[in-house]
Design an enzyme around this catalytic site. Structure first.
Site, PDB file in Angstrom:
ATOM      1  N   ARG A  17       0.855  -1.189   0.000  1.00 21.10           N
ATOM      2  CA  ARG A  17       0.000   0.000   0.000  1.00 21.10           C
ATOM      3  C   ARG A  17       0.889   1.238   0.000  1.00 21.10           C
ATOM      4  NH1 ARG A  17      -3.100   3.185  -1.762  1.00 21.10           N
ATOM      5  NH2 ARG A  17      -4.856   4.105  -0.632  1.00 21.10           N
ATOM      6  N   GLY A  18       1.022   1.857  -1.182  1.00 24.72           N
ATOM      7  CA  GLY A  18       1.972   2.944  -1.362  1.00 24.72           C
ATOM      8  C   GLY A  18       1.734   4.141  -0.464  1.00 24.72           C
ATOM      9  N   ARG A  22       5.168   3.810   1.340  1.00 24.19           N
ATOM     10  CA  ARG A  22       6.175   4.167   0.324  1.00 24.19           C
ATOM     11  C   ARG A  22       7.322   4.994   0.893  1.00 24.19           C
ATOM     12  NH1 ARG A  22       3.032   6.175  -3.362  1.00 24.19           N
ATOM     13  NH2 ARG A  22       3.053   4.345  -4.702  1.00 24.19           N
ATOM     14  N   GLY A  49      -2.157   7.047 -14.769  1.00 24.48           N
ATOM     15  CA  GLY A  49      -3.180   6.982 -15.800  1.00 24.48           C
ATOM     16  C   GLY A  49      -3.138   5.702 -16.603  1.00 24.48           C
ATOM     17  N   GLU A  82      -3.470  -6.665  -8.067  1.00 29.72           N
ATOM     18  CA  GLU A  82      -2.110  -7.191  -8.217  1.00 29.72           C
ATOM     19  C   GLU A  82      -1.991  -8.535  -7.533  1.00 29.72           C
ATOM     20  OE1 GLU A  82       0.770  -3.218  -8.505  1.00 29.72           O
ATOM     21  OE2 GLU A  82       0.862  -4.536  -6.759  1.00 29.72           O
TER      22      GLU A  82
END
Length: 236
Positions: A17-18, A22, A49, A82
């Site tokens: 979970r960025g 991060r 995007g 993912e």
């Protein structure tokens, strides 16, 4: 950052979970990977995007997936999509997965309970039934694998060293195309242990004792456990 390519066998794909990790834990982990020469891929440099297709290409180029479960992991459909693809590749034997439980309990991930479950069921309310089922199956499957756990008030620096060691161990086995590998057995002091290999062609080359934090089959976190690590070759 070192980005994986098809020739970089043993490279690591990071799923996390960025927004939560991060600039903290993952930044320190990435720094350690760079110092140890571990090839890896994270999505921070991907153009915004784009759809998931580009990331899935990166995933196919990797041999190891490091899935970092945290309290806010399940609020991201991106993370869980993912994860679904990580599971698919792992089921086909094309990807080794190491789950990391960052200040969350493995059983909460597996059962979608606790704070982790709160985030999951919040996003499930606006998701399709088929999507929810895939996410639940992936969460259960990956969290059932033996992983490493970090609790509150534990040393992140020491924990990252454990991750580096485990990644290097798995990466070495992967680079050798399956010719080498390792098995871990919980070490019980003052007990006689008889270890039987499933296949007669597997011979242990060396045995070492290591200390790991991991989640057992019942979902309970076990801290600083001694395990026997068998390094072996497949005898042809």
């Amino acid at each position: 950052m070192t980005i994986s390519s098809p020739s970089n066998f043993g490279s690591v794909f990071l799923n996390y979970r960025g927004d939560q990790l991060r600039y903290g834990f993952v930044s320190h982990l990435v720094d350690a990977f760079e110092r140890y020469g571990i090839l890896f891929f994270i999505d921070k440099d991907e153009q915004r995007g784009k759809d998931l297709t580009n990331l899935f290409v990166r995933m196919k180029e990797s041999k190891i997936a490091l899935v970092i479960f945290s309290s806010r992991y399940a609020e991201s459909s991106w993370c869980m999509d993912e994860l679904v693809n990580i599971k698919k590749r792992a089921d086909k034997g094309k990807l080794e997965v190491i789950p990391i439980f960052y200040k969350v309990k493995a059983r909460d991930v597996r059962r979608q309970t606790g704070k982790f479950g709160d985030k999951f069921w919040a996003i499930a309310k606006v998701s399709s039934g088929d999507q929810i089922k895939k996410w639940k199956d992936a969460l259960e499957c990956i969290s059932n694998k033996m992983g490493l756990s970090l609790r509150d008030k534990s040393s992140e620096a020491d924990f990252i060293k454990e991750i580096d060691k485990e990644v290097e161990r798995v990466r070495t086995a992967t680079v050798c195309g399956g010719a080498q590998g390792h098995h871990c057995f919980k070490f019980i002091q003052n007990k006689r242990i008889k270890i039987c290999t499933k296949f007669p062609e597997v011979e242990a080359k060396s045995v070492e004792i290591a200390h790991m934090n991991f989640s057992n089959a019942t979902g309970e976190e076990e801290q600083n456990q001694e395990v026997l690590v068998l390094n072996h070759d497949l005898v042809k």
